[in-house]
Design an enzyme around this catalytic site. Structure first.
Site, PDB file in Angstrom:
ATOM      1  N   GLY A   1       1.087  -2.866   3.073  1.00 43.64           N
ATOM      2  CA  GLY A   1       0.890  -2.970   1.624  1.00 43.64           C
ATOM      3  C   GLY A   1       2.199  -3.233   0.909  1.00 43.64           C
ATOM      4  O   GLY A   1       3.229  -2.657   1.249  1.00 43.64           O
TER       5      GLY A   1
ATOM      6  N   ARG B   1      -1.529  -8.153   7.489  1.00 43.49           N
ATOM      7  CA  ARG B   1      -1.776  -7.260   8.617  1.00 43.49           C
ATOM      8  C   ARG B   1      -2.160  -8.125   9.815  1.00 43.49           C
ATOM      9  O   ARG B   1      -2.770  -9.177   9.670  1.00 43.49           O
ATOM     10  CB  ARG B   1      -2.880  -6.261   8.276  1.00 43.49           C
ATOM     11  CG  ARG B   1      -2.566  -5.460   7.010  1.00 43.49           C
ATOM     12  CD  ARG B   1      -3.550  -4.343   6.764  1.00 43.49           C
ATOM     13  NE  ARG B   1      -3.365  -3.752   5.453  1.00 43.49           N
ATOM     14  CZ  ARG B   1      -2.447  -2.834   5.156  1.00 43.49           C
ATOM     15  NH1 ARG B   1      -1.626  -2.420   6.106  1.00 43.49           N
ATOM     16  NH2 ARG B   1      -2.350  -2.335   3.945  1.00 43.49           N
TER      17      ARG B   1
ATOM     18  N   THR C   1       6.781   1.750   0.887  1.00 40.43           N
ATOM     19  CA  THR C   1       5.389   2.174   0.697  1.00 40.43           C
ATOM     20  C   THR C   1       5.289   3.027  -0.553  1.00 40.43           C
ATOM     21  O   THR C   1       6.134   3.910  -0.771  1.00 40.43           O
ATOM     22  CB  THR C   1       4.860   2.963   1.909  1.00 40.43           C
ATOM     23  OG1 THR C   1       3.623   3.591   1.570  1.00 40.43           O
ATOM     24  CG2 THR C   1       5.840   4.031   2.365  1.00 40.43           C
TER      25      THR C   1
ATOM     26  N   ASP D   1       4.639   8.522   2.383  1.00 45.58           N
ATOM     27  CA  ASP D   1       4.003   9.251   3.482  1.00 45.58           C
ATOM     28  C   ASP D   1       4.763   9.126   4.802  1.00 45.58           C
ATOM     29  O   ASP D   1       4.160   9.080   5.873  1.00 45.58           O
ATOM     30  CB  ASP D   1       2.558   8.777   3.667  1.00 45.58           C
ATOM     31  CG  ASP D   1       2.470   7.282   3.942  1.00 45.58           C
ATOM     32  OD1 ASP D   1       3.483   6.573   3.789  1.00 45.58           O
ATOM     33  OD2 ASP D   1       1.374   6.825   4.307  1.00 45.58           O
TER      34      ASP D   1
ATOM     35  N   ARG E   1      -4.510   7.459   0.321  1.00 48.32           N
ATOM     36  CA  ARG E   1      -5.570   7.687   1.299  1.00 48.32           C
ATOM     37  C   ARG E   1      -5.285   8.913   2.157  1.00 48.32           C
ATOM     38  O   ARG E   1      -6.177   9.701   2.447  1.00 48.32           O
ATOM     39  CB  ARG E   1      -5.723   6.444   2.188  1.00 48.32           C
ATOM     40  CG  ARG E   1      -6.857   6.530   3.212  1.00 48.32           C
ATOM     41  CD  ARG E   1      -6.926   5.252   4.020  1.00 48.32           C
ATOM     42  NE  ARG E   1      -5.664   4.991   4.696  1.00 48.32           N
ATOM     43  CZ  ARG E   1      -5.333   3.839   5.277  1.00 48.32           C
ATOM     44  NH1 ARG E   1      -6.174   2.826   5.241  1.00 48.32           N
ATOM     45  NH2 ARG E   1      -4.175   3.694   5.877  1.00 48.32           N
TER      46      ARG E   1
END
Length: 327
Positions: free
Chosen positions: A15, A76, A130, A134, A176
């Site tokens: 992303g 991706r 990102t 995370d 997420r």
């Protein structure tokens, strides 16, 4: 001792996040300053497989530090996770004479790097690009600050209309697997409740707090929900609230990909610049197979396997103060 690396490749993967362009700029200009050629790899690992690679000059990164997205684009690639795909990627790098890589991305990007290095020992360093924050081994990731500020601005505007109409708003933000955007934007906007992937959502407690606010005539109620909340996100929360409180005017808003775009904040521009500059020097000093991060305002190096192994943990005091400050 500084090694004699002559050509490096740089790519963005996964992303997109605001500040990726600032990182690209820093890598390209630092490398060229030291006499190292830089090759841009478009569309991440998929572009690596297909040979979508070109030599970059300092002019290629002019006037991009303030731009969101990534000039190298991102994609991706399921093919890269196969032995055949990795072999194609390695052959493309070899044909261009690329001796080392700078990878800008998140968890998936670094997992790919670990598998790639197991088969082909090409040196690589990673920059944490990102919005989710995370990854272990850094206090902040490139894009996180901008994404939170985007969410804060949107929630502030939603609160204005919530107050005008005495409405309850559920605002879903990205996250997420990690709730950092929800936690920080929710606290910054005075949300009455914040629901996170890292905690178990007690829906009855949420409903009881809404009931309490209704009885004390508090007419504006903002719930910030991370998309990975275990109860099911904004849609599931919306249905439960409407079922319990049919007389309350409830709206749900999903901020979505608006959080990925936009001009990066000053903090993300500086973070990306520091890490891009440090990445080239790390390769020159033979420090590889690691992610560069900032901890206590110092550049630190974390092996890829550790960076992707464990997420940072949410501060317990921040989670605790949500309900104290919203009372």
């Amino acid at each position: 001792m500084t090694n004699t690396i002559r050509k490096i490749g740089i790519m963005t993967s996964g992303g997109d996040s605001p500040g990726m362009n600032a990182a690209i700029r820093a890598v390209v200009r630092t490398a060229i300053y030291h006499g190292i050629e830089v090759y841009g790899i478009r569309r991440g690992y998929q572009g690596m497989i297909e040979g979508d690679i070109y030599k970059m000059a300092t002019t290629d990164v002019a006037n991009i530090i303030q731009r969101g997205g990534t000039i190298l684009k991102s994609a991706r690639s399921k093919e890269f996770m196969t032995d055949e795909g990795m072999k194609k990627a390695y052959d493309q790098l070899t044909s261009h004479g690329i001796e080392a890589l700078v990878l800008i991305g998140g968890d998936g990007t670094f997992r790919g790097a670990v598998k790639f290095f197991e088969k082909f020992t090409i040196p690589a360093v990673g920059l944490p690009g990102t919005i989710d924050k995370d990854l272990a081994g850094t206090d902040y990731t490139i894009g996180f600050d901008t994404a939170v500020n985007t969410a804060v601005e949107a929630i502030d505007k939603i609160r204005d209309t919530a107050e005008a109409h005495d409405r309850l708003f559920i605002v879903e933000v990205m996250g997420r697997d990690a709730g950092y955007i929800a936690l920080n934007s929710g606290i910054a906007c005075g949300a009455e409740d914040i629901l996170l992937p890292e905690t178990v959502t007690d829906i009855e407690a949420v409903l009881n707090r809404i009931d309490y606010d209704e009885r004390r005539k508090k007419t504006v109620h903002i719930l910030v929900v991370a998309e990975g909340d275990d109860f099911g996100g904004s849609e599931a929360i919306y249905k439960k609230i409407v079922e319990r409180f049919p007389n309350i005017d409830v709206r749900a808003t999903i901020l979505g990909h608006i959080q990925r775009g936009g001009s990066p904040s000053y903090a993300d521009r500086v973070l990306a610049s520091r890490l891009g500059y440090a990445a080239v020097n790390a390769l020159r000093d033979d420090r590889t197979q690691c992610m560069l991060g900032i901890v206590n305002d110092e550049v630190v190096f974390t092996p890829f396997t550790q960076a992707i192994k464990t997420n940072n943990t949410l501060r317990a005091d921040m989670v605790e103060m949500i309900h104290v400050l919203s009372a």
